[in-house]
Design a protein around this motif. Sequence first.
Motif, PDB file in Angstrom:
ATOM      1  N   SER A  58      12.643  11.875   8.855  1.00  0.00           N
ATOM      2  CA  SER A  58      13.034  10.440   8.142  1.00  0.00           C
ATOM      3  C   SER A  58      12.624   9.271   9.018  1.00  0.00           C
ATOM      4  O   SER A  58      12.549   8.296   8.498  1.00  0.00           O
ATOM      5  N   ARG A  59      12.531   9.495  10.385  1.00  0.00           N
ATOM      6  CA  ARG A  59      12.433   8.626  11.308  1.00  0.00           C
ATOM      7  C   ARG A  59      10.879   8.300  11.691  1.00  0.00           C
ATOM      8  O   ARG A  59      10.485   9.679  12.067  1.00  0.00           O
ATOM      9  N   GLY A  60      10.415   7.281  12.292  1.00  0.00           N
ATOM     10  CA  GLY A  60       9.135   7.079  12.896  1.00  0.00           C
ATOM     11  C   GLY A  60       8.604   5.967  12.550  1.00  0.00           C
ATOM     12  O   GLY A  60       9.089   5.051  12.127  1.00  0.00           O
ATOM     13  N   TYR A  61       7.315   5.528  13.033  1.00  0.00           N
ATOM     14  CA  TYR A  61       6.700   4.471  12.887  1.00  0.00           C
ATOM     15  C   TYR A  61       5.443   4.318  12.118  1.00  0.00           C
ATOM     16  O   TYR A  61       4.636   5.436  11.958  1.00  0.00           O
ATOM     17  N   GLN A  62       5.386   3.397  11.077  1.00  0.00           N
ATOM     18  CA  GLN A  62       4.503   3.389  10.056  1.00  0.00           C
ATOM     19  C   GLN A  62       3.446   2.572  10.640  1.00  0.00           C
ATOM     20  O   GLN A  62       3.413   1.131  10.726  1.00  0.00           O
ATOM     21  N   TRP A  63       2.072   2.818  10.987  1.00  0.00           N
ATOM     22  CA  TRP A  63       1.007   2.281  11.623  1.00  0.00           C
ATOM     23  C   TRP A  63      -0.117   2.249  10.327  1.00  0.00           C
ATOM     24  O   TRP A  63      -0.787   3.225  10.118  1.00  0.00           O
ATOM     25  N   LYS A  64      -0.099   1.148   9.749  1.00  0.00           N
ATOM     26  CA  LYS A  64      -0.596   0.950   8.565  1.00  0.00           C
ATOM     27  C   LYS A  64      -0.741   2.095   7.542  1.00  0.00           C
ATOM     28  O   LYS A  64       0.212   2.486   7.125  1.00  0.00           O
ATOM     29  N   GLN A  65      -1.665   2.692   7.452  1.00  0.00           N
ATOM     30  CA  GLN A  65      -1.771   3.983   6.368  1.00  0.00           C
ATOM     31  C   GLN A  65      -1.245   5.378   7.167  1.00  0.00           C
ATOM     32  O   GLN A  65      -0.765   6.271   6.457  1.00  0.00           O
ATOM     33  N   LEU A  66      -0.865   5.224   8.558  1.00  0.00           N
ATOM     34  CA  LEU A  66      -0.585   6.295   9.232  1.00  0.00           C
ATOM     35  C   LEU A  66       0.796   6.514   9.496  1.00  0.00           C
ATOM     36  O   LEU A  66       1.282   5.284  10.347  1.00  0.00           O
ATOM     37  N   PHE A  67       1.564   7.519   9.419  1.00  0.00           N
ATOM     38  CA  PHE A  67       2.891   7.604   9.613  1.00  0.00           C
ATOM     39  C   PHE A  67       2.778   8.604  10.935  1.00  0.00           C
ATOM     40  O   PHE A  67       2.515   9.621  10.855  1.00  0.00           O
ATOM     41  N   LEU A  68       3.729   7.909  11.888  1.00  0.00           N
ATOM     42  CA  LEU A  68       3.772   8.702  13.077  1.00  0.00           C
ATOM     43  C   LEU A  68       5.286   8.961  13.180  1.00  0.00           C
ATOM     44  O   LEU A  68       6.151   8.212  13.558  1.00  0.00           O
TER      45      LEU A  68
END
Length: 201
Positions: A58-68
């Motif tokens: 549920s947590r992470g970093y959204q880099w444009k289209q890519l979810f990390l």
Amino acid sequence: MNAAGTRNLPPPPILPAIVYDELRSYLRESGSTLSASEALIKAVQFWIAKGRADAIPSRGYQWKQLFLPEGTRLRMRFNERWYTAAIAGDNLVYNGKSVSPNQMAVKVAGDGRNAWHEIWVLLPGHKQWANAAMLRAQLMKQSVKVPPTAAEAMTIAAKAMSDALSTALTLVAHANDQAQNTLERRLPKYRRAWDQLEDVE
């Protein structure tokens, strides 16, 4: 071909014949336009997508289209040295500070760097590092729309034909109006007085 004029396709080898027949019966009874093969493809795609969605933290970093997701590691090579960062919570943390991938690339190597091409990513549970641009390309390829089924293609074609017919009818109506106006201008009440004088012999 069977009596209904459709081809009998053998069930996929991984699906028991009884289940395949049950699926075909259900599609027929429910009035679905999908073939059994199309329904299986959609079911498997839905199952995979749901599994992937459930596996994403549920947590992470959204880099444009890519979810990390949280726990992802990032690295960038500059001057024969690797510089690393990590996703902690919802932030990309480099040298103890929350940054964007572009800011990381600028801090490491200065302006003029494309973070997508410079940064490598190691997702949680993976053993191989992957270039961020390659990950994005794979994601974009996976999100390409599945080609329409035969029924969907027919619906699209029918709508296009309906739109074309509607446009053609509008043009015909306009042409008829123009012709009517031209005819009305030639009627006696619109003619000039000298046009109505009788010929003198």
